[in-house]
Motif scaffolding. Structure first.
Motif, PDB file in Angstrom:
ATOM      1  N   THR A   1       4.033   2.405  -1.212  1.00 26.84           N
ATOM      2  CA  THR A   1       4.658   1.169  -0.769  1.00 26.84           C
ATOM      3  C   THR A   1       4.180   0.052  -1.682  1.00 26.84           C
ATOM      4  O   THR A   1       2.971  -0.189  -1.797  1.00 26.84           O
ATOM      5  N   VAL A   2       5.113  -0.596  -2.336  1.00 25.25           N
ATOM      6  CA  VAL A   2       4.778  -1.654  -3.292  1.00 25.25           C
ATOM      7  C   VAL A   2       4.296  -2.889  -2.537  1.00 25.25           C
ATOM      8  O   VAL A   2       4.842  -3.249  -1.495  1.00 25.25           O
ATOM      9  N   LEU A   3       3.263  -3.521  -3.077  1.00 26.86           N
ATOM     10  CA  LEU A   3       2.755  -4.766  -2.509  1.00 26.86           C
ATOM     11  C   LEU A   3       3.136  -5.922  -3.421  1.00 26.86           C
ATOM     12  O   LEU A   3       2.910  -5.848  -4.632  1.00 26.86           O
ATOM     13  N   PRO A   4       3.716  -6.997  -2.861  1.00 30.47           N
ATOM     14  CA  PRO A   4       4.062  -8.136  -3.706  1.00 30.47           C
ATOM     15  C   PRO A   4       2.813  -8.774  -4.315  1.00 30.47           C
ATOM     16  O   PRO A   4       1.759  -8.806  -3.685  1.00 30.47           O
ATOM     17  N   HIS A   5       2.939  -9.224  -5.529  1.00 31.91           N
ATOM     18  CA  HIS A   5       1.885  -9.926  -6.270  1.00 31.91           C
ATOM     19  C   HIS A   5       0.670  -9.062  -6.584  1.00 31.91           C
ATOM     20  O   HIS A   5      -0.385  -9.592  -6.935  1.00 31.91           O
ATOM     21  N   ALA A   6       0.786  -7.739  -6.447  1.00 27.82           N
ATOM     22  CA  ALA A   6      -0.321  -6.845  -6.816  1.00 27.82           C
ATOM     23  C   ALA A   6      -0.394  -6.774  -8.340  1.00 27.82           C
ATOM     24  O   ALA A   6       0.615  -6.962  -9.022  1.00 27.82           O
ATOM     25  N   PRO A   7      -1.556  -6.492  -8.896  1.00 23.54           N
ATOM     26  CA  PRO A   7      -1.664  -6.331 -10.349  1.00 23.54           C
ATOM     27  C   PRO A   7      -0.730  -5.218 -10.828  1.00 23.54           C
ATOM     28  O   PRO A   7      -0.418  -4.292 -10.071  1.00 23.54           O
TER      29      PRO A   7
ATOM     30  N   VAL B   1      -1.599  -1.558 -10.155  1.00 27.83           N
ATOM     31  CA  VAL B   1      -1.626  -1.063  -8.780  1.00 27.83           C
ATOM     32  C   VAL B   1      -0.205  -0.685  -8.393  1.00 27.83           C
ATOM     33  O   VAL B   1       0.662  -1.529  -8.244  1.00 27.83           O
ATOM     34  N   THR B   2       0.023   0.629  -8.273  1.00 26.70           N
ATOM     35  CA  THR B   2       1.347   1.160  -7.976  1.00 26.70           C
ATOM     36  C   THR B   2       1.799   0.760  -6.580  1.00 26.70           C
ATOM     37  O   THR B   2       2.981   0.573  -6.333  1.00 26.70           O
ATOM     38  N   GLY B   3       0.875   0.661  -5.666  1.00 25.38           N
ATOM     39  CA  GLY B   3       1.159   0.326  -4.273  1.00 25.38           C
ATOM     40  C   GLY B   3       0.098   0.930  -3.386  1.00 25.38           C
ATOM     41  O   GLY B   3      -1.023   1.184  -3.829  1.00 25.38           O
ATOM     42  N   VAL B   4       0.472   1.179  -2.122  1.00 22.38           N
ATOM     43  CA  VAL B   4      -0.462   1.770  -1.171  1.00 22.38           C
ATOM     44  C   VAL B   4       0.176   2.994  -0.525  1.00 22.38           C
ATOM     45  O   VAL B   4       1.395   3.092  -0.425  1.00 22.38           O
ATOM     46  N   ILE B   5      -0.688   3.932  -0.116  1.00 19.18           N
ATOM     47  CA  ILE B   5      -0.228   5.120   0.597  1.00 19.18           C
ATOM     48  C   ILE B   5      -1.012   5.236   1.905  1.00 19.18           C
ATOM     49  O   ILE B   5      -2.087   4.646   2.050  1.00 19.18           O
ATOM     50  N   ASN B   6      -0.470   6.022   2.816  1.00 23.41           N
ATOM     51  CA  ASN B   6      -1.131   6.299   4.087  1.00 23.41           C
ATOM     52  C   ASN B   6      -1.940   7.581   3.924  1.00 23.41           C
ATOM     53  O   ASN B   6      -1.384   8.639   3.674  1.00 23.41           O
TER      54      ASN B   6
END
Length: 156
Positions: A42-48, A51-56
Motif C-alpha cells: 500500500t503506497v503512502l503519500p509523501h514517502a521517500p 519506500v515502496t509502501g507498507v504491507i500487513n
C-alpha cells in the motif's frame, strides 16, 4: 579439501545473500526474521522514493524498502518472483525488496575486505565490506543502519 576446525567455525558468521539486478549483497542472518514472496504494498503519500509502501505482516504494518532505489541502481518494478526480506534492527521491523535470495553462506571474517578508499565515498554509505567469492563474483555486505529509513522518514 581444507579441514574445518572449531576455530574456523568460530570465525565465521552466517549471512543471507541476495541479488539486486546483477549485483550480489548480504546481510547478517541474525537480523533476518523471515523471507516472503512479494505482496503488493500500500503506497503512502509523501514517502521517500525508496519506500515502496507498507504491507500487513500478521497484523503489523511493515514498511518495504526498495533496495535498488535506495542504493541508486534503479527502481524495482516488483513481480511475484521478487522477495521481501523481513529484518529487525533495534526496535524497527522493515521489509527489504530484492530480486531473489540466492544463498545462506558462512563467511569467515578474514575474507571480508574494506571498501577501497576511491570507491568508499558513495558506496561506503551503505556497504561496509566486500567479499571476493571463489566463482569470481563480489559480494557486498550492507550496513542496514544506513539503508533503513530513519525515524523521521517513518512518519511520512
Amino acid at each position: 579439501m581444507q579441514q574445518m576446525t572449531l576455530q574456523n567455525i568460530a570465525d565465521q558468521n552466517d549471512y543471507v545473500c541476495f541479488r539486486i539486478g546483477e549485483q550480489d549483497y548480504c546481510i547478517d542472518i541474525e537480523v533476518v526474521r523471515e523471507i516472503r514472496g512479494w505482496t503488493p504494498a500500500t503506497v503512502l503519500p509523501h514517502a521517500p522514493d525508496h519506500v515502496t509502501g507498507v504491507i500487513n505482516l500478521r497484523g503489523s504494518v511493515v514498511a518495504v524498502v526498495d533496495l535498488a532505489a535506495r542504493l541508486a541502481i534503479g527502481k524495482t518494478c516488483p513481480t511475484p518472483r521478487h522477495v521481501v526480506i523481513i529484518v529487525a534492527l533495534e526496535n524497527q521491523i522493515v521489509g527489504l525488496l530484492a530480486d531473489v535470495v540466492s544463498d545462506i553462506m558462512g563467511i569467515d571474517e578474514a575474507a571480508m575486505q574494506p571498501v577501497p578508499d576511491i570507491a568508499a565515498e558513495g558506496a561506503g554509505a551503505f556497504i561496509t565490506k566486500v567479499i571476493a567469492l571463489d566463482d569470481g563474483r563480489m559480494l557486498r555486505k550492507l550496513d542496514l543502519a544506513a539503508v533503513l529509513p530513519g525515524k523521521d522518514q517513518e512518519a511520512a
